[in-house]
Each structure stands twice: as structure tokens, then as C-alpha cells.
Motif scaffolding. Sequence first.
Motif, short mmCIF file in Angstrom:
data_model
loop_
_atom_site.label_atom_id
_atom_site.label_comp_id
_atom_site.label_asym_id
_atom_site.label_seq_id
_atom_site.Cartn_x
_atom_site.Cartn_y
_atom_site.Cartn_z
N ILE A 1 0.87 -1.17 0.00
CA ILE A 1 0.00 0.00 0.00
C ILE A 1 0.91 1.22 0.00
O ILE A 1 1.84 1.30 0.79
N ALA A 2 0.65 2.15 -0.89
CA ALA A 2 1.42 3.40 -0.86
C ALA A 2 0.73 4.33 0.14
O ALA A 2 -0.33 4.88 -0.14
N LEU B 1 6.99 3.36 3.57
CA LEU B 1 5.53 3.40 3.62
C LEU B 1 4.96 4.01 2.34
O LEU B 1 3.95 3.55 1.81
N ALA B 2 5.61 5.05 1.86
CA ALA B 2 5.11 5.75 0.68
C ALA B 2 5.29 4.91 -0.58
O ALA B 2 4.58 5.10 -1.56
N ASP C 1 2.46 -3.08 5.44
CA ASP C 1 3.84 -2.75 5.74
C ASP C 1 4.17 -3.26 7.14
O ASP C 1 3.36 -3.10 8.06
N HIS D 1 5.90 -1.04 -2.61
CA HIS D 1 6.19 -2.38 -2.09
C HIS D 1 5.99 -2.40 -0.59
O HIS D 1 6.20 -1.40 0.08
MG MG Z 1 4.24 0.91 1.22
#
Ligand code: MG
Length: 711
Positions: free
Chosen positions: A246-247, A281-282, A430, A285
Motif C-alpha cells: 500500500i502506498a 511506507l510511501a 507494511d 512495495h
Molecule cells: Mg508501502
Amino acid sequence: MTAITLRDLAEIGVERLKGVGDKKRAALDAVGITNLLDLLTTYPRRWVDRTNEARIADLVPGEEALVLVTVRTVRKRQTRNRRSMVNVNVGDGSGRLDLVFFNQPWRERQLREGLQVALFGKVDVYRGGLQMSNPIVDLIGDRTGKIVPIYPQSEKAQINTWEMAGWVEETLRRCAERGIADPVPAEIRRQHGLIERSAAFTGIHLPEDMRQKELARYRLAFDELLRVQLVLVLRKRTMERESLGIAHIVDGGLVERFYDSLPFPLTRAQQRTIAEINADLAGAHPMHRLLQGDVGSGKTVVAVATMLAAVQGGHQAALMAPTEVLAEQHAASVRAMLGDVTVPDPGNLFGDRPLRVELLTNRVTGAERKDVLAGLADGSVDIAIGTHALIQDAVDFASLGVVVVDEQHRFGVEQRAALRAKTVDGAIPDTLVMTATPIPRTAAMTVYGDLDVSVLDEMPPGRTPIVTMWADGPLMERGVWSDIRAEVEAGHQAYVVCPLIGESEKLEVASAEETFERLASDELAELRLGLLHGRLSPAEKEATMDRFRAGELDVLVATTVIEVGVDVPNATVMAILDADRFGIAQLHQLRGRVGRGEGASTCWLVTQQSDDDTTADHPRVEALVATTDGFELAEVDLELRGEGTLMSTAQKGRSDLKLASLRRDRALVELARAAAFRIVDGDPHLAERPDLADELDLIFSDRDEEFLAKS
Ligand code: MG
Ligand code: ADP
């Protein structure tokens, strides 16, 4: 003509060598050498440099020395008290030396006249002549050459070092024409000053001089580390490639409000770590990051910031602790930290709602549990804190975006994997793994090879360092109790940690009760004592902790249940009984319970002097006295325990590090890891390097790979 690969060598049995018949083959087999690869990777354990060793004429009485000599005479006798005694006379052209071996009757057979041996021992003067008693003996046989390799020998296996050297020499001679294949890219070899592999095998077994041997060791140790790192990096990259993450939105208002609400500025280490985490986190992956930070370094703030990033984007976060007590403590401190923080809520009249933090352990039952589970499933619970109960199948998350695993010092590999499996539409949350056990950086690279590592290497300001003292024996122990009484007198509180009793909680509880009774009726009779151990009910534990926190108890007598999470700044002294029974990491964790406030704190490590040995060696206790730096202690720990404890004990195959040492070769570990990244990032499946891929296949069994990946 292609060069000989390690696989080629592994496919040739030792029986093809001259002088290896059924008997020798069986003997070699018994020490794990069945093929030529095994043989070539059985490295000498020492090298004797003929030109550099002392001569008998130069020996100085009282000093230790290594001499290379020829056996002249051997005589066995019995002493008056019926012990065996072997007297050996040796010489080297410069003089003669007497050896005496007590209780080693077999030396008579081993040390035949004319044999060359290397001796290491302390030189004495006995009856006017030079003598060594019970020296270390390495047989050299009839090997010539300036440097003589000494192989591991075992009496039982009936293989001596010159036979080994002879077979190795033959193998290398037979490889000479084609050469031994070198799958490490020339560019990497050049860059790191690595000699070629053929030369390295020759240089380690049959060096011309010690420098050549060192260059060879460096090269072959690099190979060992590179192979381990390649497996880990391949696995890491595959995981990243194949899993969708998740971005997260990392710079939204929620996290900002959280920082603003903190009564202190972040330390530089916290800022750096949060920046590293935010970058993950951004990204698209999933993050797999290890956060290392000593007790009290402020990991909780980092964990909360990480979880809020998920919440900010409409996802949920979970924090998993190893014990229920710890989960409860985390819940309390996270709630306290997030007290006034609200989450934007478009469906709400006021535009926002309070952040919802819920505890989920096995103690949360009935309607309460149902409510929490429903909240997790419909997304109204933002942050869930719990034990492994959090990952039970029955627990459904609406959208789990971040998982923080507080491992303290247990590495819960399976749990981590299970949590990662709680995907959102195929996206993997994450993951941040926190550990309070500092691990030396290079060891972390191997043990946690598929994780990225962040380190909180700076303590929040305003702490007074803990003074640690060793109280050895009953006399000093009395001083400890008077110190505790004095601290209490001054308005402070104390912990007494009871002896660790093996694996049994029951025995441990009994011992804690006994200690409590004794202290209450004797040494600390006038103080208010509380008892805390693992067999108390949660309510009892909580009540005792509450009273201690409130200052209604002066001294908390406890088992290691206080190891983690207990935070009472007014406690300024701790006594750990039978401290020598604890491990370094555990002592360090325990000690971290004091020194949490403004006051100067003391930690007493109490040991019982044994009668026969007043100078008993307690290296772990000494280490704790010497430093409060967790990373330094981790290095000492690694030193004392050896590396075996890092790698799996089940992993005793070819992939063992035979030459490389995580301790000594720190720089080399880093080089190997960087090289592995370079190789894999340029060629993700090693398609252009089938030789390298094949070598990994050969060296690592599936089990090894699984182990390395899971650690
Ligand atoms: Mg991420
Ligand atoms: P850890 O979990 O790493 O052992 P904690 O997160 O419990 O450490 O933090 C220990 C104490 O330090 C807590 O009381 C916390 O509020 C405080 N703390 C954390 N970060 C800072 C900071 N930047 N400045 C001052 N105090 C801090």
C-alpha cells in the motif's frame, strides 16, 4: 577447456585420490569429507612458518613459544603415584629440549623417533635443562615447504595432517590445468582486491608465505558471505517484486498533529528512523523493516507514527506484543500518547471522531471481544494492540495497512509471516519489527537478512546513566540491602529480581516466594514489599503494579516478568540475585527498568561466591558493569557465545561459515552484502550468471535457504 566448478569437485569421491582405500575413505567419511569439494573446504586450522618459529637455543624460560623440532627419544614411565609419564627428547640443530607428558600414555605411540612436530607451550628450567610439560603438539610428518598447514586431526579418525595435506596437494595439482571456476564477477574482484579462486585455494592450503595465506582467507571468506547474502538478497527482491503493498500517505495532518502533541522534540535518531520508515511506507512495495533500539530509546513514538500513517490514509494498524502484560502496557501508553488525537470522519457531523485504539488479547472475552472484532472488521477500530491472538484466523481486518511487531528479544518468525498474510485486496501490510535487543549491525544483516534495518542509536535527553555494581558474596550482598533501605528512606523505590530457575516457571515462582518471605522477615523487614510473578492472576498482577506505581510499595520483588515494559521513574535501585545465571541481553533488559527518571540509579548484580573459587569468572556480569551501551554489550555477547547461536543449530551443512566470522569480518560482511545487491539488482534471476546460481544450489540445501529466509 572449461574450468572445474565446485559442483564438479563435489561429484568426485575421495576414493579417486592416491592412498585412499576403503579404510581411509571410511575415516574421511567419518569427519564429513566424502568428495573433493569437502576436502578443499576443510581448511587448515593453523599454519606453521618454519622460517619464523623460535629455535631451541632462543627459548626463554618462563615464556610461551612455538618450536619446530624432530623427535629423538621417547620413554614411558610410571610416577610414584601411579600416573603415567612420557618423557620425550627433541632437538632442532640449535639444541635439545625435554618434554614431559603426564597422563597421556598414548604419546608414546604417537611421537616416534625422527618425526617432525610443532610444539607450543611454556618453557621451564628443570634440572638444569629446558623443558615443556604437556605442550600442544602438532605432527608435521615429513612435509617440506616453508609453511606447513596443520589440518584438524582427530585421534579416532586415524587421519593425520600430512596425509590431508598430501591429498589436498594432489587435488590442487589435478585442478591446475583447467583451473577452478570463479563465478564472482571480475569487476567485483578487482574492486575489493580479491584474488582469483584457484589462487585462493592454493594460497590457503599451500601458501608460500603468510601474506598469501591471508589474501586467500580473505577471498574464500568473502565467497562464503557472498553466497549467504545472495540467498537473502534474492529472496528479499523476489518478495518485493511479487508482493503488492500500500502506498501510504506519510505527510498528512494526523501524523503532524501527533508530533505537535508530544511534550518533547523527537531525537535526531527518531527523526532519521521515521524518515527511513516513511520512504518505505510511501513506496508501492510492502515494508519489511527492523527497528533496533535499546531499552528507553523511544521506539514507541516511532511505532505510533508508523501506525498513524496507515490510519491517516483510511487503513488500520496493528501492534503485536509477545506477552499479554506487554500488550496491555502498550495499549495504555499508546492511548496516553494519542489521547486527544482525532481522525477525520466525513460521515460525522463534526468532521472528525476520536481515534479508536482497542486491546485484543485472550483476556478480552465475551461481549467486549465481539465488539472489538466487529470494529476490526468494519474498520471503526483504527489501531489494534494485542498478542498473537491478533493473528488468529477469526480476526478479520477491514483494511490492515501497517503491522508493528514488538519482538523484544524473541524472533517470532512465524507470527510475522502470519500477520503479513492478512492482506487487503492482495496488498500486503507494511511491517515494522521492533527489537530491544541490540544486534551488531553485521549480525543483523545475516540474521535478519531479508529486512532493512533502522537503528535508534541515541537516547532521549535528560537521563542519568545507571551505575552498575557487582556484589560478590554475602558480605557485599548486605551492602546491597542497606543501599536499598537508604534509597527508600530518600523516597525512592526498588526492584529485587529473583534468581532465574531454568525452564520451570513453577520453580521460579517458588524461589520468588522464598526470596520475598526472606526479605520481608529479615533484610528488608521494615519496608513495604510486593511480589510479582507469572503465576499470579492478571488482576493480582495489575493490582500489585498499580500499588508500586502509586508509591504504596517500596520494593517490588519479582521474577523476570518485569523484564519488559514496566516503567516507574521513581524506582532508582535494582538488585538482580544470582546475576551470573542470566544472559547479557536479559540483564540489560532488566537493568533498563531503572534509570528512567531524573534520579541517579544503581543496578546491583549479586552473585554468590562459591567456596572453592573466590575468583570465579563472570564475564557477563563484568560486561554489564563495564558499559550501559546495548550495542557494545551485544558485541560482547556475540564474542562470548560465538556465532553458532546466530545461525541455526540445525544448519550444519556446507553452508556453515568455515572461514568467515561475523565477529572478525564485519567489514567483509558489508562488502558481501553490497556486492550481492549489485549482482541481484543487475540480474534479478542470476540468468546471466548460471555458474553463480548453480553454486548456490549446490551449497545450500532447501532447508538452509528456508532457514535463511525465515530468520
Ligand atoms: Mg508501502
Ligand atoms: P522503548 O520502547 O524504546 O524502550 P519508549 O518508547 O518506552 O522506549 O520511551 C522511553 C521513554 O522515553 C518514554 O517515557 C517516552 O515518553 C520517552 N521519550 C521518547 N522519545 C523521547 C524524546 N524524543 N525526548 C524525550 N523523551 C522521549
